[in-house]
Design a protein around this motif. Structure first.
Motif, mmCIF file in Angstrom:
data_model
loop_
_atom_site.group_PDB
_atom_site.id
_atom_site.type_symbol
_atom_site.label_atom_id
_atom_site.label_comp_id
_atom_site.label_asym_id
_atom_site.label_seq_id
_atom_site.Cartn_x
_atom_site.Cartn_y
_atom_site.Cartn_z
ATOM 1 N N MET A 1 -20.018 18.403 3.512
ATOM 2 C CA MET A 1 -21.158 16.678 3.588
ATOM 3 C C MET A 1 -20.261 16.233 3.351
ATOM 4 S SD MET A 1 -24.194 15.608 1.326
ATOM 5 C CE MET A 1 -25.233 17.376 1.562
ATOM 6 N N SER A 2 -19.710 14.767 4.131
ATOM 7 C CA SER A 2 -19.473 14.133 3.864
ATOM 8 C C SER A 2 -19.365 13.171 2.282
ATOM 9 C CB SER A 2 -19.344 12.871 5.220
ATOM 10 O OG SER A 2 -20.655 12.004 5.082
ATOM 11 N N VAL A 3 -18.236 12.342 2.062
ATOM 12 C CA VAL A 3 -18.908 11.492 0.926
ATOM 13 C C VAL A 3 -19.515 10.901 1.257
ATOM 14 C CG1 VAL A 3 -16.652 10.394 1.280
ATOM 15 C CG2 VAL A 3 -17.477 10.407 -1.342
ATOM 16 N N GLU A 4 -19.793 10.021 1.926
ATOM 17 C CA GLU A 4 -20.622 8.535 2.126
ATOM 18 C C GLU A 4 -22.170 8.932 2.234
ATOM 19 O OE1 GLU A 4 -18.025 9.577 4.092
ATOM 20 O OE2 GLU A 4 -16.634 7.172 4.288
ATOM 21 N N LYS A 5 -22.442 10.282 2.803
ATOM 22 C CA LYS A 5 -23.915 10.733 2.500
ATOM 23 C C LYS A 5 -24.405 11.419 1.054
ATOM 24 C CE LYS A 5 -27.347 12.524 4.713
ATOM 25 N NZ LYS A 5 -28.066 11.501 5.179
ATOM 26 N N ILE A 6 -22.698 12.204 0.388
ATOM 27 C CA ILE A 6 -23.591 12.056 -0.824
ATOM 28 C C ILE A 6 -23.618 10.843 -1.693
ATOM 29 C CG2 ILE A 6 -21.505 13.414 -3.089
ATOM 30 C CD1 ILE A 6 -20.839 14.626 -1.289
ATOM 31 N N ALA A 7 -22.742 10.319 -1.644
ATOM 32 C CA ALA A 7 -23.139 8.841 -2.131
ATOM 33 C C ALA A 7 -24.781 8.401 -1.590
ATOM 34 C CB ALA A 7 -22.073 7.662 -2.108
ATOM 35 N N GLU A 8 -25.232 7.727 -0.688
ATOM 36 C CA GLU A 8 -26.107 7.901 -0.134
ATOM 37 C C GLU A 8 -27.080 8.145 -0.972
ATOM 38 O OE1 GLU A 8 -28.663 7.323 3.520
ATOM 39 O OE2 GLU A 8 -26.657 7.942 3.462
ATOM 40 N N LEU A 9 -27.462 9.893 -0.874
ATOM 41 C CA LEU A 9 -28.558 10.430 -0.841
ATOM 42 C C LEU A 9 -28.257 10.742 -3.085
ATOM 43 C CD1 LEU A 9 -28.214 13.993 0.488
ATOM 44 C CD2 LEU A 9 -29.728 12.124 0.645
ATOM 45 N N LEU A 10 -27.176 10.295 -3.576
ATOM 46 C CA LEU A 10 -27.411 10.641 -5.321
ATOM 47 C C LEU A 10 -28.102 9.277 -5.599
ATOM 48 C CD1 LEU A 10 -26.456 11.699 -7.766
ATOM 49 C CD2 LEU A 10 -24.075 10.686 -7.447
ATOM 50 N N ILE A 11 -27.509 7.871 -5.026
ATOM 51 C CA ILE A 11 -28.051 6.803 -5.183
ATOM 52 C C ILE A 11 -29.983 6.466 -4.464
ATOM 53 C CG2 ILE A 11 -27.859 3.819 -4.445
ATOM 54 C CD1 ILE A 11 -25.096 4.153 -4.407
ATOM 55 N N GLY A 12 -30.145 6.998 -4.128
ATOM 56 C CA GLY A 12 -31.598 7.144 -3.195
ATOM 57 C C GLY A 12 -32.619 8.033 -3.914
ATOM 58 N N GLN A 13 -31.903 8.982 -5.158
ATOM 59 C CA GLN A 13 -32.285 9.397 -5.761
ATOM 60 C C GLN A 13 -32.847 8.684 -6.868
ATOM 61 O OE1 GLN A 13 -29.383 13.192 -5.973
ATOM 62 N NE2 GLN A 13 -31.046 14.418 -4.660
ATOM 63 N N ALA A 14 -31.832 8.135 -7.558
ATOM 64 C CA ALA A 14 -31.647 7.554 -8.330
ATOM 65 C C ALA A 14 -32.874 6.032 -8.085
ATOM 66 C CB ALA A 14 -29.969 7.050 -8.886
ATOM 67 N N VAL A 15 -32.424 5.528 -7.052
ATOM 68 C CA VAL A 15 -33.587 4.713 -7.162
ATOM 69 C C VAL A 15 -34.779 4.491 -6.903
ATOM 70 C CG1 VAL A 15 -34.159 2.508 -5.479
ATOM 71 C CG2 VAL A 15 -31.613 3.191 -5.752
ATOM 72 N N LYS A 16 -34.952 6.283 -6.170
ATOM 73 C CA LYS A 16 -36.592 6.840 -5.973
ATOM 74 C C LYS A 16 -37.697 7.036 -7.318
ATOM 75 C CE LYS A 16 -38.990 10.545 -3.506
ATOM 76 N NZ LYS A 16 -38.773 11.645 -2.692
ATOM 77 N N ASN A 17 -36.090 7.636 -8.537
ATOM 78 C CA ASN A 17 -36.570 8.104 -10.082
ATOM 79 C C ASN A 17 -36.291 6.939 -10.725
ATOM 80 O OD1 ASN A 17 -37.439 10.460 -8.943
ATOM 81 N ND2 ASN A 17 -35.434 10.418 -9.344
ATOM 82 N N ASN A 18 -36.251 5.451 -10.761
ATOM 83 C CA ASN A 18 -36.661 3.842 -11.068
ATOM 84 C C ASN A 18 -35.398 4.711 -12.550
ATOM 85 O OD1 ASN A 18 -38.233 2.494 -10.139
ATOM 86 N ND2 ASN A 18 -39.934 3.891 -11.463
ATOM 87 N N VAL A 19 -34.347 5.264 -12.075
ATOM 88 C CA VAL A 19 -33.176 5.362 -12.917
ATOM 89 C C VAL A 19 -32.191 3.975 -13.437
ATOM 90 C CG1 VAL A 19 -30.674 6.032 -12.986
ATOM 91 C CG2 VAL A 19 -33.017 7.443 -12.379
#
Length: 371
Positions: A1-19
């Motif tokens: 998995m590309s580093v761009e995809k890792i960053a996108e997934l990580l930030i997306g999960q954080a935003v979704k959970n009000n982190v």
């Protein structure tokens, strides 16, 4: 998995959970990712050493940091679109003893607009803060620990002033935490010659009504904030102190005289973010599938020092014997418990944090009565 995809997934999960914050912490053989949600850190996942290093380098590049520099702390920011919403990310790196960097992401959703009625648990505090903004000059200080909502309070107040009262607001920040179309924002950039000092001089020639100085972090920024308020402008700024009275003594440490404070200081606010009881299950940290968790469950409690009580505290700082009383954070929190907004668990957690902070420190800082 590309580093761009890792960053996108990580930030997306954080935003979704009000982190609010994502911590990427180096270990000997891997990187540990933690999420701060409703004031507490929770483990999220581990990344391999290679993936963690690539992710940190990617985030540093996106924040316009020096990727090759790993021995000094750096900070930066950038904005992205995630889950169909714009988000500002404030990035901070810190070298560790493992010869690796730790990185923290502060997440600031653009669409997270707070109404004045939402920033405080008690409307009397909001009304007083708005009344203080009617002054044409002077200085308002918002104090509290990191993550207590100081910047959100200031942004909400000045956005209201800019939109409703048509006042010209200019900010001087390092870095700009959250982009807003309601006022002008100036980013401190020492490499380009925009320091706090030169930036303020330029701002004063730009006809501002309100100047927002991101943070008083040393003697220079303290002098700059005081100087701006003495020139006939209303200045809002933040300071890291535990309570309102502590801000007076912190300014003294930075070389601001009592006379200057008497001339400029309008009020000091100390605040804490508290988690409200869930209206569905009655808890304060219910599971993600609880309907109450989808609502905004955090708000602020304010300790306000102004008027005669502020003058008496200034006299006390000069060594005079005075008597005064104003509602403290502890009293406001007790009131929240009585009204059923705050749980006993949340209150005792706050008390434990305060007791931990009360332990003797060896910083050589000025002490003050009641500290």
């Amino acid at each position: 998995m590309s580093v761009e995809k890792i960053a996108e997934l990580l930030i997306g999960q954080a935003v979704k959970n009000n982190v609010t914050d994502v911590h990427i912490v180096p270990k000997e053989k891997h990187y540990h990712v933690q999420f701060r949600q409703y004031g507490r850190l929770y483990p999220h996942r581990n990344l391999s050493a290679k993936a963690g290093e690539r992710l940190i380098s990617h985030l540093k590049f996106m924040s316009s940091m020096d990727i090759s520099e790993k021995r000094k702390p750096q900070s930066g920011s950038f904005a992205i679109n995630v889950l169909q919403q714009a988000v500002s990310l404030r990035i901070s790196t810190l070298p560790t003893s493992l010869s690796k960097e730790s990185l923290v992401i502060r997440i600031l959703p653009h669409e997270e607009q707070f109404q004045l009625s939402q920033i405080s648990l008690f409307q009397s505090s909001t009304k007083k803060l708005m009344a203080l903004l009617n002054h044409s000059h002077g200085m308002l200080i918002f104090s509290g620990p990191t993550g207590s909502g100081k910047s959100t309070t200031m942004y909400t107040l000045v956005e209201h002033c800019a939109k409703r009262f048509l006042r010209n607001v200019i900010t001087l920040e390092d870095p700009v935490e959250k982009q807003s179309d309601s006022f002008l924002q100036v980013q401190v950039n020492e490499k380009a010659g925009i320091t706090y000092s030169t930036g303020l001089k330029a701002i004063l020639r730009h006809d501002p009504d309100i100047i927002l100085v991101g943070e008083i972090r040393d003697a220079e920024t303290a002098r700059i904030a005081v100087r701006a308020s003495l020139t006939g402008h209303l200045v809002l700024t933040t300071l890291h102190t535990r309570d309102a009275k502590g801000a007076i003594y912190r300014l003294m440490e930075f070389g601001v005289s009592i006379h200057e404070m008497e001339q400029t200081l309008l009020a000091v606010s100390a605040q804490r973010l508290i988690t409200l009881r869930c209206p569905v299950c009655g808890g304060i940290r219910c599971p993600h599938d609880c309907p109450g968790s989808r609502k905004k469950r955090q708000t602020a409690v304010y300790e306000l020092l102004y008027g005669k009580n502020l003058q008496r505290v200034l006299k006390e700082a000069k060594g005079e014997q005075v008597r005064y009383h104003y509602p403290t954070l502890k009293e406001w929190l007790r009131k929240g418990i009585v009204l059923g907004y705050i749980s006993e668990e949340e209150y005792h957690r706050w008390i434990a944090e305060e007791e931990e902070a009360d332990k003797p420190q060896t910083t050589g800082a000025l002490s003050y009565p009641g500290r």
